[in-house]
Design an enzyme around this catalytic site. Structure first.
Site, mmCIF file in Angstrom:
data_model
loop_
_atom_site.group_PDB
_atom_site.id
_atom_site.type_symbol
_atom_site.label_atom_id
_atom_site.label_comp_id
_atom_site.label_asym_id
_atom_site.label_seq_id
_atom_site.Cartn_x
_atom_site.Cartn_y
_atom_site.Cartn_z
ATOM 1 N N ASP A 483 0.806 -1.315 0.110
ATOM 2 C CA ASP A 483 -0.040 -0.034 -0.256
ATOM 3 C C ASP A 483 1.084 1.087 -0.206
ATOM 4 O O ASP A 483 0.355 2.451 -0.464
ATOM 5 C CB ASP A 483 -1.125 0.176 1.513
ATOM 6 C CG ASP A 483 -2.280 -0.532 1.152
ATOM 7 O OD1 ASP A 483 -2.688 -0.870 -0.261
ATOM 8 O OD2 ASP A 483 -2.630 -0.935 2.302
HETATM 9 C C1 GLC Z 1 -1.667 -3.796 5.268
HETATM 10 C C2 GLC Z 1 -3.172 -3.591 4.218
HETATM 11 C C3 GLC Z 1 -3.051 -4.536 3.772
HETATM 12 C C4 GLC Z 1 -1.074 -4.163 2.885
HETATM 13 C C5 GLC Z 1 -0.583 -4.627 3.346
HETATM 14 C C6 GLC Z 1 1.032 -3.779 2.863
HETATM 15 O O1 GLC Z 1 -1.243 -5.016 5.587
HETATM 16 O O2 GLC Z 1 -4.173 -4.395 4.597
HETATM 17 O O3 GLC Z 1 -3.735 -4.123 2.469
HETATM 18 O O4 GLC Z 1 -0.962 -5.194 1.708
HETATM 19 O O5 GLC Z 1 -1.015 -3.596 4.641
HETATM 20 O O6 GLC Z 1 0.865 -2.414 2.127
HETATM 21 C C1 GLC Z 2 -0.938 2.564 5.413
HETATM 22 C C2 GLC Z 2 0.161 1.582 6.262
HETATM 23 C C3 GLC Z 2 -0.528 0.085 5.559
HETATM 24 C C4 GLC Z 2 -1.560 0.276 5.290
HETATM 25 C C5 GLC Z 2 -2.629 0.816 5.169
HETATM 26 C C6 GLC Z 2 -4.158 0.991 4.926
HETATM 27 O O1 GLC Z 2 -0.158 2.816 4.081
HETATM 28 O O2 GLC Z 2 1.526 1.707 6.554
HETATM 29 O O3 GLC Z 2 0.499 -1.078 6.141
HETATM 30 O O4 GLC Z 2 -1.956 -0.713 4.329
HETATM 31 O O5 GLC Z 2 -2.019 2.423 5.984
HETATM 32 O O6 GLC Z 2 -4.553 2.623 4.351
#
Ligand code: GLC
Ligand code: GLC
Length: 808
Positions: A483
């Site tokens: 993300d």
């Molecule tokens: C969080 C989110 C997931 C994403 C991950 C890596 O766990 O829930 O959707 O893939 O972060 O950013």
């Molecule tokens: C932030 C976090 C990631 C998560 C995301 C969800 O980017 O670092 O882990 O998946 O928020 O919105």
């Protein structure tokens, strides 16, 4: 072991001191009503949606930690104490908390009195039930006053924490015998209320928080309890609470039970009132009648035990390693069920307000629970697919209550569509229910625009193909699985979220991860297309996969590992040429899982690079070197201090991809080694460092660049649960359903010399005895005593038992 231990027989984790390094919690509820409860009784509960139907108020990020929600006070003469330790931090002569499967038992003793609170959400009920047992272990008569306490949330948890100009005036309650009704907003648009009752006459009650506590008092010093007299306060606005006062006299050795019920009740819109202005309490009375006696509680406890026993017996392992057994047999599947229920909505790290059901998250969660509740997995797939757009892309999230796509979070995460294929494939392999592919499913919840589920998958697949960049690799969009890799975002403004802010238009930034995901997905997708009679589509899909594999080889290989991406300007991300962030875990895992480089040694090289550069004693970090400064062209990843979260934290979700990849190249010892580094049952001894629960995975453990290396955060709600289950059960122990049979192909290395797996699948029972002698390249199988060819055991008819001997 400092803080507790496993009781494998009872399937409980036993916490022996309230002073754990962080609140260690459990979830109660399996259907519509859920409670979060910590080892000191903190937490809250809600009906279906932690944002819109929250019953109890809880204060996140508070000091002290873990107060609010519920409490129980005992007044023994002039001595006032709280048997769950919090909120008074009472000195207890004995304390124990047992977190079990959907049950939590907290016991505290002081001055010869033991109070045991046993919490559960019974099957079929929308209520949290607490059986309180008071025992007088002293030699004198004890005259006690017990004060219950819950603080009500005014339903919408976001509004409850923000809209005080309104909320301080809306709170309303009704009292009826021993039942306290929280009826805020019932007079207008709500037809639901909460009820908090106890199965005994009460000596009084309170419903106004200020009266109960005193305006300047904390929960550890409630005026009413300290004075020993309820004031029968009636909340009118402000902060409604529910507190009963019970007077209990216990002879030496005597024990007494009380049953508290905290329920959510809905009335039909045209049957809201008993009389004008008086709430219809019929359903609430019926609910409380179902728990008016302890025996009724016992019966529901037994039901719940059976429920879990029958789920967990679907897949079990017996090995010489008890930590492995307890992870695979109990705690990992349990966490998978909790993530099934919660997605990322409510934990001690997720407020229950911001995040609904993630499209990619829910599809991956499914991998961990599909064998436990296939019918519900089916429904989940339909719900998820219904939020897909007609062009194959998807809302990134949907709300569990409405099951509609959440506009606030939007879309544009280009890995999302492919996860739907991965989820559906897992479901069909488990169940054989190919019919699901012919279900009519809407796009964007529009019943006027529907297509078969297979057509949804086709659009997912082609969405990737229609969005390729200059190197023939998939465009990343807002981000892919990571993300925080926001290659089109260029955010310079602190108040805009990386996830939703307007991106630059560009068709340059490409993801090698999505490329690997595509190659991984394509063969199964092609098989489904063939099954549906679309031979041409199947052939084309295989060609596309080969082409994508070519693109990875040509443009996605960096010499010793797979590249991560190309950025907006076409520059490499995750390359030795980069100043920071030279290597990333995700493409190494997924490309090798997809088979890329397995035949020509690149897979081994990539995995060796992971071992050299990313593996640490606490797990495999996400990237190295960590970003030491903000890179506007990379986005949120570089916003985290080095070693945390996506910036070189140990993201436990993707460690299993490397485990699976290691099994793909036949290195079971390495796979199992990585497994043990992050599996919570192996981390009990380092709980002071690890801090989160030793029975569930956390999303992230701080990496080696972090000040607090080894410290975990975000326990419970993480795709880590599902993927680690897949890694250990399907690939390391090696038993996995495929379209045409059960694959038996263990790859665990020398540490586990033998083990037995019992697996139910499609109605048949498989008993698999593995002798792990590591002598054969491909394991040798005997099926019902007969030597078999290969490692795929054809599915047996439902009702049959198949005995398999496997020698590696
Ligand atoms: C969080 C989110 C997931 C994403 C991950 C890596 O766990 O829930 O959707 O893939 O972060 O950013
Ligand atoms: C932030 C976090 C990631 C998560 C995301 C969800 O980017 O670092 O882990 O998946 O928020 O919105």
């Amino acid at each position: 072991m400092k803080f507790g231990h496993f009781d494998d027989e009872a399937r409980e984790y036993v916490i022996t001191t309230p002073c754990t390094p962080y609140p260690w919690i459990n979830y109660l509820g399996t259907e519509d009503f859920f409670s979060l409860i910590s080892h000191t009784g903190g937490g809250y509960c809600f009906y279906r949606d932690a944002r819109f139907r929250r019953l109890l108020r809880y204060r996140y990020n508070n000091s002290p930690a873990d107060v609010g929600g519920r409490a129980l006070y005992i007044r023994d003469g002039d001595d006032v104490w709280t048997p769950a330790w919090m909120p008074m931090k009472s000195t207890l002569e004995r304390y124990e908390c047992r977190h079990g499967l959907g049950t939590t038992k907290i016991q505290g003793s002081r001055n010869g009195v033991t109070a045991e609170m046993f919490y559960l959400v019974p099957l079929g009920e929308t209520a949290e039930v607490c059986r309180l047992t008071l025992t007088n272990e002293s030699s004198v008569v004890k005259t006690l006053k017990v004060f219950s306490f819950v603080e009500f949330c005014l339903w919408n948890a976001w509004d409850d924490q923000t809209n005080f100009q309104r909320n301080f005036s809306t709170g309303e309650v009704e009292i009826d015998g021993s039942a306290i009704y929280h009826v805020t907003e019932y007079r207008e648009r709500r037809n639901h209320y909460a009820v908090f009752g106890v199965n005994a006459p009460i000596a009084g009650f309170d419903t106004d928080r200020e009266t109960f506590l005193g305006l300047y008092n904390g929960l550890h010093e409630p005026e009413v309890v300290l004075e020993g007299a309820p004031r029968n306060s009636l909340a009118s606005g402000w902060a409604p609470i529910g507190s009963h006062c019970l007077e209990v006299s216990l002879a030496p050795g005597e024990s007494r039970d009380f049953v508290f019920v905290l329920g959510y009740v809905e009335n039909p819109a045209d049957d809201k009132w008993e009389q004008p202005g008086v709430v219809n309490k019929q359903p609430a009375r019926a609910l409380m009648a179902r728990f008016s006696e302890t025996a009724q509680v016992e019966a529901t406890v037994a039901e719940l035990r059976d429920h879990w026993a029958s789920l967990l017996e679907i897949s079990t392992v017996e090995s010489p390693d008890e930590r492995l057994n307890r992870m695979v047999n109990t705690w990992n599947p349990y966490q998978c069920m909790v993530t099934f229920n919660m997605s990322r909505s409510a934990s001690y790290f997720e407020s229950g307000i911001g995040r609904g059901m993630g499209f990619r998250d829910s599809n991956q969660d499914l991998l961990g629970f599909v064998h436990l509740v296939p019918e519900r997995a089916r429904q989940r797939i339909i719900d998820i697919a219904s939020t897909q757009f007609a062009d194959g892309s998807a809302y990134h999230q949907y709300q569990p209550l409405t099951k509609r796509g959440n506009n606030d979070i939007g879309s544009g995460f280009n890995d999302d569509p492919l996860w739907l294929i991965i989820g559906v494939v897992a479901y069909i392999k488990e169940t054989g229910d190919f019919d699901i592919l012919s279900e009519e499913v809407p796009f964007d919840n529009d019943e006027a625009n529907t297509a078969t589920l297979f057509e949804h998958l086709r659009r997912s697949f082609h969405f990737t193909l229609e969005n390729l960049g200059p190197h023939g690799l998939p465009l990343i969009g807002r981000a892919d699985w990571n993300d925080c890799l926001n290659l089109n975002c260029f955010s310079e403004t602190p108040d805009e979220p990386y996830q939703t802010t307007a991106n630059r238009e560009g068709r340059t930034a490409e993801s090698v991860f999505i490329a690997g995901q595509f190659v991984y997905t394509a063969p199964d997708y092609a098989d489904l297309a063939e099954y549906m009679g679309f031979a041409e589509e199947a052939g084309a899909a295989r060609k596309h996969a080969a082409r994508m594999e070519g693109a990875i080889s040509e443009h996605g290989w960096d010499g010793d590992w797979f590249l991560r991406a190309y950025d907006f300007f076409g520059q490499k991300v995750g390359s030795r040429e980069c100043e920071e962030g030279q290597i990333f875990i995700e493409p190494q895992g997924f490309c090798v899982m997809a088979g890329v480089g397995v035949d020509d040694g690149r897979a081994l090289r990539a995995l060796d690079s992971v071992a050299e550069r990313l593996a640490t004693p606490y797990g495999i970090v996400l990237n190295q070197p960590a970003y030491s400064r903000y890179h506007v062209e990379l986005g949120e990843i570089s916003s985290y201090p080095p070693g945390y979260k996506e910036n070189a934290g140990i993201f436990c979700h993707n460690n299993p991809w490397v485990m699976i990849a290691e099994t793909r190249v036949g290195r079971g010892d390495r796979a199992f080694d990585y497994y043990k580094r992050i599996a919570p049952a192996y981390l009990q001894e380092i709980s002071e460092i690890h801090r989160t629960e030793p029975y569930v995975y956390s999303q992230m453990v701080a990496g080696r660049d972090a000040v607090r290396e080894g410290e975990a955060k975000n326990s419970w709600l993480t795709g880590t649960a599902a993927w680690n289950y897949v890694a250990i059960a399907h690939h390391i122990l090696g038993i996995r359903p495929e379209f045409d049979g059960l694959r038996v192909s263990p790859c665990i290395g020398a540490e586990i010399p033998n083990f037995t797996v019992t697996r139910r699948c499609r109605g048949a029972l498989y008993r698999i005895r593995v002798t792990n002698s590591l002598k054969h390249g491909e394991p040798l199988l005997k099926v019902n005593g007969e030597a078999a060819k290969g490692t795929l055991v054809p599915y047996a008819p439902a009702g049959e038992t198949v005995d398999i001997d496997c020698e590696t």
